[in-house]
Write a protein that holds these residues in place. Sequence first.
Motif, PDB file in Angstrom:
ATOM      1  N   ASP A 727       6.682  -1.802  10.975  1.00 56.44           N
ATOM      2  CA  ASP A 727       5.314  -1.289  10.935  1.00 56.44           C
ATOM      3  C   ASP A 727       4.909  -0.837   9.527  1.00 56.44           C
ATOM      4  O   ASP A 727       3.900  -0.178   9.341  1.00 56.44           O
ATOM      5  N   CYS A 728       5.702  -1.230   8.532  1.00 53.44           N
ATOM      6  CA  CYS A 728       5.305  -0.983   7.136  1.00 53.44           C
ATOM      7  C   CYS A 728       4.517  -2.178   6.616  1.00 53.44           C
ATOM      8  O   CYS A 728       4.112  -3.041   7.389  1.00 53.44           O
ATOM      9  N   ALA A 729       4.304  -2.236   5.338  1.00 53.83           N
ATOM     10  CA  ALA A 729       3.563  -3.353   4.748  1.00 53.83           C
ATOM     11  C   ALA A 729       4.147  -3.627   3.367  1.00 53.83           C
ATOM     12  O   ALA A 729       4.760  -2.748   2.765  1.00 53.83           O
ATOM     13  N   ILE A 730       3.961  -4.864   2.907  1.00 53.41           N
ATOM     14  CA  ILE A 730       4.426  -5.211   1.549  1.00 53.41           C
ATOM     15  C   ILE A 730       3.179  -5.325   0.677  1.00 53.41           C
ATOM     16  O   ILE A 730       2.234  -6.029   1.033  1.00 53.41           O
ATOM     17  N   TRP A 731       3.181  -4.628  -0.450  1.00 52.94           N
ATOM     18  CA  TRP A 731       1.966  -4.586  -1.269  1.00 52.94           C
ATOM     19  C   TRP A 731       2.120  -5.263  -2.622  1.00 52.94           C
ATOM     20  O   TRP A 731       1.150  -5.558  -3.298  1.00 52.94           O
ATOM     21  N   GLY A 732       3.338  -5.468  -3.052  1.00 52.05           N
ATOM     22  CA  GLY A 732       3.536  -5.999  -4.406  1.00 52.05           C
ATOM     23  C   GLY A 732       4.306  -5.002  -5.248  1.00 52.05           C
ATOM     24  O   GLY A 732       4.181  -3.781  -5.052  1.00 52.05           O
ATOM     25  N   ASP A 733       5.148  -5.500  -6.172  1.00 53.33           N
ATOM     26  CA  ASP A 733       5.967  -4.695  -7.090  1.00 53.33           C
ATOM     27  C   ASP A 733       7.247  -4.151  -6.455  1.00 53.33           C
ATOM     28  O   ASP A 733       8.013  -3.454  -7.125  1.00 53.33           O
ATOM     29  N   GLU A 734       7.498  -4.432  -5.160  1.00 51.73           N
ATOM     30  CA  GLU A 734       8.736  -3.977  -4.542  1.00 51.73           C
ATOM     31  C   GLU A 734       9.912  -4.752  -5.144  1.00 51.73           C
ATOM     32  O   GLU A 734       9.788  -5.945  -5.449  1.00 51.73           O
TER      33      GLU A 734
END
Length: 803
Positions: A727-734
């Motif tokens: 239930d998280c999200a990936i946004w970039g820069d991980e």
Amino acid sequence: MKSSARVVVIGGGIVGCSVLYHLARNGWSDVVLIERMELTSGSSWHAAGGLFTVTRPNTAAEIHRYSFQIYSELEKEFEQPCGFHFTGGINICRSQDELDSNAMMQSACRRLGIESHFISLAEAREKAPLLDTTHMVGALWEEEGGHVDPASATQAFAAAARKLGAEIYRHTPVIATTQRADGSWDVVTENGNLHAEFIVNAAGLWGREVAALAGVELPLAPVEHHYLVTDTLPEIEGLGFELPQINDNETGAYARQEGMGLLLGAYEKTCTHWALDGTPLDFGHELLDEDLARMDWNFEKAVELMPCLAEAGIKRIINGPMIFSPDLGPLVGPHPALRNYFCANGVMAGFNQGAGIGRVLAEWIIQGEPEIDIFCWDVARFGDWADKSYTEQTTRYFYENRSEKIFPYQEYDVGRPIHKPAVYERLRDANAVFGSSFGHEHANWFASSPDAAYDSLTYRQPNWWQAVIDEGKRCRNELGLMEFSAMAKFEVSGPGAESWLDQVMANRLPRQGRMALSPMLSASGRLAGDFSISRIDAERFLVLGADYMQLAFMRHLNRFLPAPGVEFKNHSADYGGLHICGPNARALISRLAGDDMDNASFPFMSAVEMSIGDIDQVLVLRVSFTGETGYEMYLPMERQLALFDLLRREGAGLGLGLVGTRCLMQTRLEKSFPAWALELSADYTAAEADMARFVKPDKGDFIGRDAFLNAPAAREKFATFVVDAGDCAIWGDEAIFLDGEPVGYVTSGGFGPHCEQHIALAYVNCDAYRPGAQYAVEILGQLRPAELQSEVLYDPSGSRMRT
Ligand SMILES: Cc1cc2nc3c(=O)[nH]c(=O)nc-3n(C[C@H](O)[C@H](O)[C@H](O)COP(=O)(O)OP(=O)(O)OC[C@H]3O[C@@H](n4cnc5c(N)ncnc54)[C@H](O)[C@@H]3O)c2cc1C
């Protein structure tokens, strides 16, 4: 005083001295700095000198880290004291959101090897015994934190530059700068004139006045900023070691040890502009009247954290001016309206950023381009739309909200709307939630009701998550209509257009009625742009690219203009765009064009001007970034509304619905289509970005061809992952991990509407690119399993777009 120099740097603050040093260090010793008073006669002398390295975006972190590391180099190599204290730093977290924000920064900084880790509250108290941790939920320790003495650091750059052959003229105000026909500059001072190949405006608080000497306006506004220094504190006196830098971002405050007392600075809740109409020319080593009451809220919060402050005597109060751009980021690089004129202005944290900016500018001047992508701070990111009122409003907003976290996809209302598309009211009536790009409003997504038309701010899944997935499904299964004006739109025409474009673009040009995708390369073979090029007539092309890059693209293209027989026009503001995509798109366009637009008559990558219903001369391109059958349509903005209404009316029976930009950016993830500024930028070569198939060295000479052919082996490889993000999200820069080590980073992420999985586009070190290996993506401090994809997730053969 010399009569000529290769470069004249105007302004002897930390930034100007660093630029001078880096030019000399890179072998250009025929360089001069001109300062109207003593060195450090602007913001530099009274700065707090605090240093930190964990920040975003990554370019900023790289600049901060470089700046941090240079002070000990200057001290060792040139024996110039900088008053450098390497203490480390603590980022205070008072809330879960701040923990999340720090976890994201920590993960992003792994790419650069910047060391940081979370510490327990007990460890925080060990490192900074004066902390009361009652109000804290956690803390991030950053290894590279500390402070310098501002005047010493500035003088150190100046002295090192002199040792390398550069010259500095003090008490020499520059009063005019005039350009010669060959692009060089005459710099007129009160003590004589100098002829220079290049000018660098590093005039700090007077950046606007010095820019005006060259006939340009910079979007800058000065503000007042306070810090105080306490008397000796027994809590510090008895320590036996130096306190780390303490950053309490949620209250806009920072603190460090000064002698045996504390220095406490704050972004006050009320922004007070200073000298909005122009910085007084006689201002120098003065301070502004103090008004410590402005810091009351920050001070109360600081006492919560450091109770010893409550009883501390105050030894010194500083209220000094500093100068900001609309987003508070520096304005760096060649001014897009001038030749051989570089900006190093609006530097908010000169002691963290000045050295890195000096390095980047020296590379840009000497090599023609910097070695890292600096677009986030490029002076070309603002156009005329960033006028005085906009700059005043935004600097006020961002200063006063400095303690607010920055959330993924966050849009700011301040100073908006500026430019609205003709269909703006239609979109608003359909509950559009708008974003702004280069001053242009565009619909990000559509809510179900006016009350729901806002973005919730979170690092997890926001309120628009499902709506954007549904818009994506509409594009995949029926028909989406998108307002599509936010593009850079250049028309290149004339008898010389073909050969000129062939020189500046890396791909072969399309034949008439067709379009082609083409990277634009810099001389060093790195990406300078990525375009679709449509050949409308034998001698007329429309070149489309990322809208916010338009001044940067034009600055690059202007290096090769004027050219014989070439007319170049920027239609970005005056052409409107609309886009339809989905399996029913062809039925709609066929109905309106009065022709069966099948693959024989209008195949994929066609570009033809035609009538759509009763609307003449619409340029229709058969292409879609979603990976579906799609048509982009461009026409003068005043006719956009009529076309929009027609498409909506005629498309109603075909399942047409409005969709926004976020849906476009998510559907393209399923196709592994790279986007400018995320997967594509000046940081990458065409080969690294998996764009080599669009570069055609066999077509003959073009800019960047030799570098492309002789490129060293790629360091990183473009990759697509499916991630178990729950239930998280990936946004970039991980960060991406393999065998417990960071081996790559996410460039953009989201949720695929068709495959219903979390997707990350990424770069992975070549030696760690192993299909089938057990990767993990670091999301908010947790390692989540990720699977490297060997095939595009949606329609790998591309038949949906093509048939
Ligand atoms: C209270 C306060 C605390 C701060 N704390 C920190 C901190 O902790 N860390 C940090 O990194 N930053 C901090 N800063 C910000 C920092 O001070 C600035 O980012 C930095 O000083 C900007 O340097 P500069 O070289 O761009 O400009 P300036 O220092 O303003 O220098 C510009 C120079 O140009 C000269 N000049 C102008 N016009 C002409 C002309 N026509 N001819 C010749 N010369 C000219 C001026 O005399 C001046 O010397 C702080 C600022 C303030 C106000």
